[in-house]
Design an enzyme around this catalytic site. Sequence first.
Site, PDB file in Angstrom:
ATOM      1  N   CYS A 144     121.430  15.715 120.734  1.00  0.00           N
ATOM      2  CA  CYS A 144     121.924  14.340 120.616  1.00  0.00           C
ATOM      3  C   CYS A 144     121.846  13.534 121.905  1.00  0.00           C
ATOM      4  CB  CYS A 144     123.344  14.358 120.067  1.00  0.00           C
ATOM      5  SG  CYS A 144     123.434  15.264 118.513  1.00  0.00           S
ATOM      6  N   HIS A 188     130.160   8.236 123.349  1.00  0.00           N
ATOM      7  CA  HIS A 188     129.476   9.170 122.451  1.00  0.00           C
ATOM      8  C   HIS A 188     130.265   9.218 121.140  1.00  0.00           C
ATOM      9  CE1 HIS A 188     126.825  12.297 121.232  1.00  0.00           C
ATOM     10  NE2 HIS A 188     127.757  13.227 121.207  1.00  0.00           N
ATOM     11  N   HIS A 229     126.306   9.229 112.987  1.00  0.00           N
ATOM     12  CA  HIS A 229     125.751   9.866 114.175  1.00  0.00           C
ATOM     13  C   HIS A 229     124.258  10.087 113.926  1.00  0.00           C
ATOM     14  CE1 HIS A 229     124.964  12.060 117.633  1.00  0.00           C
ATOM     15  NE2 HIS A 229     125.863  13.032 117.575  1.00  0.00           N
TER      16      HIS A 229
END
Lengths: 264, 393
Positions: B160, B288, B321
């Site tokens: 990620c 994040h 996400h």
Amino acid sequence: MFVARVLGFGLCAPGLRDFPTFVRWLRDASQLLPAGRSAQPSAAGLAPTERRRAPHAVRLAVDVASQATTNGRGAVGAVFCSAFGDMANTDVILTTLAHAPLEISPIRFTHSVHNAAAGHWSIMAVSHAPTTALACGREGVGAAMLTALLEADRGHEPQLLVCSDAADAGALGDAACCDSDFAVALLLGAEHGNPGAPLLRGAVRMGQAQAAPPRDARLRPWWEGNPAARLLPLIEGCLQAGQQGFTLPLGSGTLLAIDCEAPN
Amino acid sequence: MPESAVAIASYTAVSALGSGNAAHRDALRAGRSGLIANDYTAAGVPLPCWIGRVAGLEDDLPPDVDTRLHRLLARALRQDQLGEDLARTLADCGAARVALVLGTSTANIEQSEQAYRRLDDGHLPADLRDPRLHHLHGPAEWLSAQTGIAGPTFTISTACSASAKAFGLGARLLRAGIADAVLVVGADSLCASTLHGFNSLELVDASPCRPFDLQRAGLSIGEAAAMALLRHVDDAPLAARLLACGESSDAYHLSAPHPQGIGAEKALRAALRECDLPPDAFDYVNLHGTASRQNDVIEAALIARLLPRVLASSTKGATGHTLGAAGALEAVITLLAMDSGCAPGTTGCIAPEPAIAAQLLRSPRSATLRHALSFSFGFGGSNACLALACGAS
């Protein structure tokens, strides 16, 4: 122009467990290329629990990284490159998804990230330095070498380059053929202060790279069959006194030219 | 402005919030979420969760190598003059002087999943044997061929953090004189691997994700493609800037963040050092903020300790996400926030973690944002922090 010296080597391949074993084998022309698809990485630096959990492809990459970073050179930045990643793990995950998606293993999924080896290595080396994980295709070692040279040229700490690909597994091998395990690592450091180490000068140029196979014809099956083994001619150059030039593709119209100067 | 800064001459994104910069700007200003109840059926009965699906992708003109990811990339190229700007750059600089750095976590794995559902006597079916469908560099190879980029081409796959780190490598290629322009891309599409994989780790919320909320219960997976064309500052003097990309490793655990956020702090400090700015110089940080129990409590403590006066939000409650695309998508969202003078809210958060409650934006807020940060953390303990500056209006 990027300049770096090769301060350490690691290598693991079928029948050749580490870099010194490879060098001895290379210097004995009577020896045939070891048979088989699988290398036997020890990955001794991993904690016992992690060594049991870590998939073969991770142990292969971590093993050569450890070989190249002996002498307390653990905390360095690192570029890991693998064309096909952990195909054996991906094959199992894809098979599970096709038949029983709810049964996917969380440990397998965790290890499915392409930077699993980089993560394991940073834990093992207690290194907070940046690592990256590249996948730049069958001819991707040039992009990985350029990335490592860029980092090494910033002049901070040595930079570790790890190129590894495990033998293909399952149906994925139809599209991502890889004949056998092969992994190699180079620890790149500053030009100054390391006079006895092979010197690499790299430059990006326009044009098409010339695919030159290893000088030692015995190595050709690995060079042809495993993307990471595309670094073998450069490894030979580091081991043979004198100066040699290599080119590696970077994109459809650019190449990395490497001049390698090895001491007597 | 630090010497290391590079210009972001052109950028765009496609995500569950919509296609193009205007769609994203409007949705973020309205505090709208793009999450929908999971209707991704490729692996059978959909998991009971919410996803950030890009609407209408199935109706797009199919690209020559037709994959969901390539459709995302093709759509991004058609938006916000990105494709035209890239074509002009290629003509001006020469194709070999334009590089490509693509960040992804799963590339075209949806095609591998399809192939394994109908293997032909243990082999890939004949129509799904194109190597670009099955290895991580496939989308970059396809995109290079589509656009004519002939310079160095890279795929970064660090879970990620991948496409945030792509900005860092892109800037280094420019500074080293290897390229005159770099197309930085983040792209990941919905697939069974990540939906079921995160589900196996019990990291998927059955409801829309709630970043930083005390009742949060995990992620919502999304898909996106985001692109940014990096140039030397002299070539785009009025454009927004990438000031720095700080990177680090947790050296702690493959799938759990360091409990004290040591790696994240090192990435932040590396970014601040690179751009030579103090924490107070920043007006906004895009977190994040995945809505996982662990990440958000650690990140909240880190922000409260190191950036206590900076407005903060996570936009994953709006987009989901988007994994390997998240770094680039959230860089674009941050650039849009600076450009429009509106910091996004944290969609889905009702009762925030106390540590960050004072500075976490739950709804959008108008503000002058000159400098901003964007955090991306990935499995493997891979961290990146982008420092960005707004362009001249």
